[in-house]
Design a protein around this motif. Structure first.
Motif: not given
Ligand code: UT7
Length: 309
Positions: A28, A202, A266, A239
């Motif tokens: 990442t 998503r 989160n 988010n």
């Protein structure tokens, strides 16, 4: 009699895990995490247990309220990472802080846990089943995160936030509230018993924006409040792009949204009480202000609460 927030407290774990640290653990980048989520770092409870975090946050909330722990007759803990399988973290917390007779239980509504706890606490206060209620959102998500799965491990963090509520004849009150769930969508976000968090990000993103907008509009309408009259929105911090979409849809400027996801990621049920505590400390929320809370999480669960602070 209205329901008034008389004290808040938090516990923020000591260990900081930055995006750059995660770059060394999975494939990442700081850039991907920041632009896709708004997160820069999160806290990990390496030494602290769920109960220890809940106790520390609660003690601060009790101290700041001027209440004695013995006066607390209801303890509600919202968590998906309880201290033990049973008894509830609520019962363990009741004992640890020396709360009085009365009752304690946990709520499992994932990231919406704090909204559920606030709504249930308000109802029990209003029917006279409790007089001083401690509600706590606490999570140790680092224990159920798969640290080899880049699609989830960059998102979550640990922490605790506590709020003390009591009946009051001041203008403070919970004006409107809604809790919802749709068990048909459980597999968008879940963890098997002893398993890791699994998420269809998503799809969840779209449902989150839509459901939070709808439920916010519902509570505002019930209270006869226009979106522009709201002084502060404290959304669940999943988010920053979800928060921005919500702001656009509700036509409430981003400046009225409290955002601290950059520092904590989160934290599920802990995110709203931590943000509430910080908003008060920073002077962003003052007595008499209209504050709107909203969240969406595994279950699926979602909800919103409008309060006159
Ligand atoms: O708290 C409860 C509620 N939670 C939520 O509502 C979470 C909602 N969902 C989200 O916040 C977002 O969907 C995520 C942050 C989870 C993901 O963002 P996204 O923009 O939806 O990304 P995506 O899942 O569509 O993935 C885009 C790309 C994929 O690569 P390809 O297939 O396009 O080549 C992923 O494999 O990004 C890739 N990816 C990553 N890349 C670098 C996924 N995770 C990472 C990562 N680092 N950590």
């Amino acid at each position: 009699m209205g329901t008034r927030i008389v004290g808040t407290g938090v516990y923020i774990p000591k260990t900081v895990l930055t995006n750059h640290d995660l770059e060394k653990m999975v494939d990442t980048s700081d850039e991907w995490i920041r632009t896709r989520t708004g997160i820069k770092e999160r806290r990990i409870a390496k030494e602290e247990s769920v109960l220890e975090m809940a106790v520390k946050a609660s003690e601060e909330a009790i101290r700041s309220s001027g209440t004695r722990a013995e006066e607390i007759d209801l303890v509600i803990v919202a968590t998906l990472t309880p201290e033990k399988r049973f008894p509830s973290t609520g019962c363990l917390l009741q004992s640890s802080i020396g709360a009085g007779r009365g009752f304690a239980f946990d709520i499992t509504a994932a990231c919406s846990g704090f909204i559920y706890a606030l709504d249930v606490a308000d109802s029990l206060l209003k029917v006279g089943r409790a007089s001083k209620v401690l509600i706590v959102g606490v999570e140790k998500l680092s224990e159920i995160v798969d640290w080899e799965d880049r699609s989830t491990c960059v998102l979550f963090g640990d922490g605790a936030g506590a709020v003390l509520l009591e009946s009051s004849d001041s203008e403070s009150d919970l004006l409107a509230s809604r809790m919802y769930s749709d068990g048909n969508l459980w597999d968008l976000l879940y963890a098997e018993r002893d398993g890791f968090i699994k998420m269809r990000g998503r799809e969840l993103f779209k449902v989150a924006v839509r459901n939070m907008e709808e439920v916010c509009r519902e509570v505002l309408e019930e209270a006869g409040v226009e979106p522009k009259e709201v002084d502060l929105v404290i959304p669940h911090q999943a988010n920053v792009r979800i928060i921005r979409s919500l702001a656009e849809r509700l036509e409430i400027p981003m400046e009225k949204f409290y955002v601290n996801i950059d520092r904590y990621g989160n934290t599920s049920a802990a995110s709203i009480p931590i943000a509430l505590h910080e908003a008060i400390k920073e002077g962003r929320l003052k007595r008499g202000d209209l504050v709107l809370f909203t969240a969406m999480g595994g279950g699926l669960t979602w909800g919103a609460v409008l309060m006159r602070f």
